[in-house]
Design a protein around this motif. Structure first.
Motif, PDB file in Angstrom:
ATOM      1  N   UNK A  12     101.121  47.063  19.008  1.00 40.41           N
ATOM      2  CA  UNK A  12     100.334  46.288  18.052  1.00 40.41           C
ATOM      3  C   UNK A  12      99.482  45.230  18.744  1.00 40.41           C
ATOM      4  N   UNK A  13      99.830  44.900  19.977  1.00 37.92           N
ATOM      5  CA  UNK A  13      99.180  43.798  20.661  1.00 37.92           C
ATOM      6  C   UNK A  13     100.077  42.580  20.729  1.00 37.92           C
ATOM      7  N   UNK A  14     101.221  42.651  20.087  1.00 35.25           N
ATOM      8  CA  UNK A  14     102.179  41.555  20.090  1.00 35.25           C
ATOM      9  C   UNK A  14     103.326  41.806  21.056  1.00 35.25           C
ATOM     10  N   UNK A  15     104.084  40.765  21.293  1.00 39.10           N
ATOM     11  CA  UNK A  15     105.189  40.844  22.263  1.00 39.10           C
ATOM     12  C   UNK A  15     106.303  41.776  21.800  1.00 39.10           C
ATOM     13  N   UNK A  16     106.542  41.852  20.500  1.00 38.25           N
ATOM     14  CA  UNK A  16     107.662  42.663  20.003  1.00 38.25           C
ATOM     15  C   UNK A  16     107.480  44.146  20.294  1.00 38.25           C
ATOM     16  N   UNK A  38      93.472  50.242  15.405  1.00 42.84           N
ATOM     17  CA  UNK A  38      92.642  49.038  15.508  1.00 42.84           C
ATOM     18  C   UNK A  38      91.672  48.974  14.342  1.00 42.84           C
ATOM     19  N   UNK A  39      91.100  47.792  14.098  1.00 44.90           N
ATOM     20  CA  UNK A  39      90.064  47.703  13.070  1.00 44.90           C
ATOM     21  C   UNK A  39      88.841  48.511  13.500  1.00 44.90           C
ATOM     22  N   UNK A  40      88.176  49.149  12.557  1.00 42.07           N
ATOM     23  CA  UNK A  40      86.971  49.894  12.922  1.00 42.07           C
ATOM     24  C   UNK A  40      85.805  48.940  13.175  1.00 42.07           C
ATOM     25  N   UNK A  41      84.832  49.363  13.989  1.00 43.98           N
ATOM     26  CA  UNK A  41      83.652  48.525  14.186  1.00 43.98           C
ATOM     27  C   UNK A  41      82.853  48.404  12.891  1.00 43.98           C
ATOM     28  N   UNK A  42      82.199  47.276  12.719  1.00 43.43           N
ATOM     29  CA  UNK A  42      81.322  47.067  11.561  1.00 43.43           C
ATOM     30  C   UNK A  42      80.176  48.074  11.644  1.00 43.43           C
ATOM     31  N   UNK A  43      79.928  48.847  10.590  1.00 39.37           N
ATOM     32  CA  UNK A  43      78.877  49.878  10.643  1.00 39.37           C
ATOM     33  C   UNK A  43      77.483  49.307  10.908  1.00 39.37           C
ATOM     34  N   UNK A  44      77.223  48.107  10.446  1.00 42.03           N
ATOM     35  CA  UNK A  44      75.891  47.522  10.605  1.00 42.03           C
ATOM     36  C   UNK A  44      75.670  46.957  12.003  1.00 42.03           C
ATOM     37  N   UNK A  45      76.716  46.345  12.589  1.00 41.97           N
ATOM     38  CA  UNK A  45      76.535  45.651  13.868  1.00 41.97           C
ATOM     39  C   UNK A  45      77.214  46.347  15.039  1.00 41.97           C
ATOM     40  N   UNK A  46      78.216  47.188  14.751  1.00 43.86           N
ATOM     41  CA  UNK A  46      78.974  47.820  15.817  1.00 43.86           C
ATOM     42  C   UNK A  46      80.033  46.911  16.418  1.00 43.86           C
ATOM     43  N   UNK A  47      80.145  45.689  15.905  1.00 46.64           N
ATOM     44  CA  UNK A  47      81.106  44.726  16.421  1.00 46.64           C
ATOM     45  C   UNK A  47      82.465  44.963  15.777  1.00 46.64           C
ATOM     46  N   UNK A  48      83.503  44.976  16.612  1.00 43.17           N
ATOM     47  CA  UNK A  48      84.869  45.128  16.116  1.00 43.17           C
ATOM     48  C   UNK A  48      85.392  43.743  15.766  1.00 43.17           C
ATOM     49  N   UNK A  60      95.785  41.805  14.771  1.00 43.06           N
ATOM     50  CA  UNK A  60      95.375  40.560  15.438  1.00 43.06           C
ATOM     51  C   UNK A  60      95.308  40.680  16.951  1.00 43.06           C
ATOM     52  N   UNK A  61      96.182  41.441  17.586  1.00 45.68           N
ATOM     53  CA  UNK A  61      96.189  41.538  19.044  1.00 45.68           C
ATOM     54  C   UNK A  61      95.578  42.814  19.583  1.00 45.68           C
ATOM     55  N   UNK A  62      94.755  43.484  18.773  1.00 47.55           N
ATOM     56  CA  UNK A  62      94.237  44.795  19.186  1.00 47.55           C
ATOM     57  C   UNK A  62      93.429  44.736  20.473  1.00 47.55           C
TER      58      UNK A  62
END
Length: 104
Positions: A12-16, A38-48, A60-62
């Motif tokens: 998950x990106x976390x310690x556990x 992981x969250x998908x990139x924003x279709x308009x900007x490509x930013x995750x 959160x820790x992706x």
């Protein structure tokens, strides 16, 4: 090494998630791969986005997951979270059309 198994660690990106993978290795099991949603990139900007409002997946820790897999010396399989949480009841028996699922 009684009953040794190969396993995939859901990171998950976390310690556990790393701790549980390392505990399994310490008990004689073989870590063969890491997996992450992981969250998908924003279709308009490509930013995750740094985090998404997910009812089902920790995101959160992706951004640290690739480094975790490298440190664990295993390949990483990654998918993206799709949809949103439409049904948040404590119990439901049927899938809700358009509800949050992995896209892979």
């Amino acid at each position: 090494r009684k009953h040794s198994m190969k396993f995939v660690a859901l990171l998950s990106g976390g310690k556990d998630s790393v701790y549980s993978a390392m505990e399994a290795v310490a008990r004689g099991h073989e870590l063969v791969c890491g997996a992450n949603l992981a969250p998908p990139p924003d279709p308009a900007t490509g930013i995750v986005p740094d985090e998404t409002d997910s009812y089902m997946y920790q995101t959160a820790g992706h951004d640290a997951v690739l480094a975790m897999a490298e440190c664990l010396q295993v390949p990483l399989v990654r998918g993206h979270v799709a949809g949103t949480a439409l049904n948040q009841d404590l119990a439901y028996a049927e899938a809700t059309q358009g509800d949050e699922v992995s896209s892979t």
